[in-house]
Structures are given as structure tokens and as C-alpha cells.
Design an enzyme around this catalytic site. Structure first.
Site, PDB file in Angstrom:
ATOM      1  N   LYS A  70       0.831  -1.136   0.002  1.00 27.08           N
ATOM      2  CA  LYS A  70      -0.118   0.032   0.086  1.00 27.08           C
ATOM      3  C   LYS A  70       0.891   1.034  -0.082  1.00 27.08           C
ATOM      4  CE  LYS A  70      -4.176  -1.821   2.086  1.00 27.08           C
ATOM      5  NZ  LYS A  70      -5.211  -1.469   3.161  1.00 27.08           N
ATOM      6  N   ASN A  91      -4.834   2.144  -1.490  1.00 26.18           N
ATOM      7  CA  ASN A  91      -5.357   1.006  -1.993  1.00 26.18           C
ATOM      8  C   ASN A  91      -6.110   0.721  -3.211  1.00 26.18           C
ATOM      9  OD1 ASN A  91      -7.587   2.441  -1.151  1.00 26.18           O
ATOM     10  ND2 ASN A  91      -8.728   0.461  -0.442  1.00 26.18           N
TER      11      ASN A  91
END
Length: 288
Positions: A70, A91
């Protein structure tokens, strides 16, 4: 039916086998009549940049990103949304001219999940447990949504102090108060919204909890656990036993997926569809 016009979306991470994201996106595609398929893509360590470039070359419409990529994925993007850049975690990748733009739909998903449960952040006194990646993002969300005060409780002081300083600087006010987890008795009197932002209590360690003391839970009017498996965490049980309301993270997972789907397809998903999906996800988990 898959044909020459089918668009592809997916999830990159390692591991990805456990994900519920295909349930969200493939169900939405079927119900919205979109010619779209969503699949998980396991990406080995060191292969992230190749994976993102390859996806763009293959005309992949968009992707979700999960652990451990991420933060690392930001270097692979042509643009990053402001909140995602502040949080330092992405994300969701949305296809744009020349590459992907990164968003963080985890936090907008949490906010939408809370709103669906009638929970407000603005003006609230909040206890936030943890100072890791998820809790740090929650602290930014609390700043963006104008929480009155956030008591950030963490096992180690330096991490809590670092996150508090960062968020306070970003929003120009002394909103986040760092505290040691062991100093929870020093919290002021009153009733709080508490957000459980650690991995403590995650299956299979269902009976673990960051604080055992029932007196702590009597301070909580509403507890929100970011964990969704188990469906009822021990944190949630302790909040309820002390007379408070408690929710888990399944709706956060649901809404982060819905927001990603909306970004990819330029649509707005109705709440009735969200309700249908939520029940389907519960059935997938074996929850009646």
C-alpha cells in the site's frame, strides 16, 4: 459473458488468496450490468513496479492494492490523491492518461460505514487504539472530519507521539493527544467513540484484546473494531457488556470496495445495493 469488450479489474498483494474483494466487485458488475471481471493477482516481492506497468499495458481498468504494497505502490503512480498522499498509503488505482492515479478508499470506506451505522466523527471525543498504518490513517480521517479530540493510545510512546505530531501539523491544531496504552486510566471522564485500530483479536486469536479492564469499556458509548474476522471480536463483546454499541470492520471492507468500483466505472452505487452486498458477504463468512 466474457467477450472482447470485457474490462478487467483486480487486486494486487501478497498473499491475496483469502480476499473477499471478488465477491464485492463481481456481484456489483452483475447487478449493474457492467461487462467487467475482477480477479486477484498475487505479486511477488520485488515485482510490484513490473506488475503495475504490465497491468497498464494490458489495459486493466483499475486495481486494488493490499498488504504489503500500500505504501510502496505510490512510487509506481503518475498521480496520488491528496488524502492518500497524506496517509502515505494507497489501496485503489484508477486508470488515467499515462498511468494510474492512487486513492485511499479504506478511510472513505470507514467514514461511509460509520455513517451507515449512525456514527459521527465531527465534534466527537475519540479513543483510538494503536498507532500502526491503519490507526495512523484513522487519525488522519478524524482530522479531516473535524473530530474534537483524539486520544491515541499505543503500546510504545514514540510511535504515538510521531503520529500525533504529524496529524496535528497536517490539520493545524492540537487535536491528537498521544498516550501510552498502559495509561488508559488517565483518560478524562466522559463517554467516547472508540476505534480499535490494531490487529489484536484478529482470527485465529479471537480472545485477545488490547485492554482487559471493564472500567475502560464503561467509558465507551460506541466501539468500532476495524477487524471483521471474527465477526464479533472480544473488544466488541466487552463494549456491549459495558452497555455500549459495537460494530466490526465488515462494512468498512464493503464500502472501500464500493468506492473503488464507483471510481473505476464513474457510477454511484445505491444504498440498497450496499445492503444486498453486505448480506451476501456475511453469508460468504458463514454468518446468518
Amino acid at each position: 459473458m466474457i467477450d472482447g469488450r470485457t474490462r478487467l479489474c483486480g487486486l494486487i498483494g501478497n498473499p491475496v488468496e483469502h480476499t473477499m474483494s471478488p465477491v464485492i466487485h463481481n456481484t456489483l458488475a452483475a447487478r449493474c450490468g457492467h461487462n467487467l471481471v475482477y480477479v486477484p493477482f498475487p505479486v511477488e516481492s520485488g515485482k510490484l513496479e513490473e506488475a503495475v506497468k504490465g497491468a497498464y499495458a494490458l489495459n486493466v481498468l483499475g486495481m486494488n492494492v493490499t498488504v504489503p504494497y500500500k505504501s510502496e505502490v505510490i512510487d509506481c503512480l503518475v498521480e496520488t490523491d491528496e488524502l492518500a498522499a497524506q496517509i502515505g498509503a494507497v489501496n485503489t488505482l484508477v486508470r488515467t492518461q499515462g498511468g494510474y492515479k492512487g486513492y485511499n478508499t479504506d478511510m472513505s470506506g470507514l467514514h461511509r460505514a460509520m455513517k451507515s451505522e449512525g456514527i459521527r466523527i465531527e465534534g466527537e471525543e475519540i479513543i483510538l487504539l494503536g498507532a500502526g498504518g491503519a490507526a495512523r490513517a484513522v487519525a488522519y480521517l478524524c482530522g479531516a472530519q473535524k473530530a474534537e479530540r483524539v486520544y491515541l493510545l499505543n503500546r510504545t510512546a514514540d510511535k504515538a507521539e510521531r503520529v500525533a505530531a504529524e496529524v496535528n501539523r497536517a490539520y493545524g491544531r492540537e487535536m491528537v493527544v498521544p498516550m501510552l496504552l498502559s495509561d488508559y486510566r488517565k483518560l478524562p471522564d466522559g463517554k467516547f467513540l472508540a476505534i480499535q485500530g490494531t490487529s489484536v483479536g484478529l482470527s485465529p486469536h479471537d480472545e485477545d484484546v488490547v485492554i482487559e479492564d471493564s472500567a475502560f469499556y464503561r467509558k465507551i458509548h460506541t466501539g468500532f473494531d476495524l477487524i471483521y474476522k471474527p465477526f464479533t471480536t472480544r473488544f466488541m463483546r466487552l463494549v456491549r457488556e459495558a452497555g455500549g454499541e459495537a460494530c466490526n470492520g465488515l462494512k468498512m471492507l464493503l464500502y472501500q470496495g464500493i468506492i473503488a468500483y464507483e471510481l473505476w466505472n464513474q457510477v454511484e452505487i445505491a444504498e440498497e445495493e450496499a445492503g444486498f452486498l453486505y448480506e451476501k458477504m456475511k453469508r460468504e463468512m458463514g454468518i446468518s
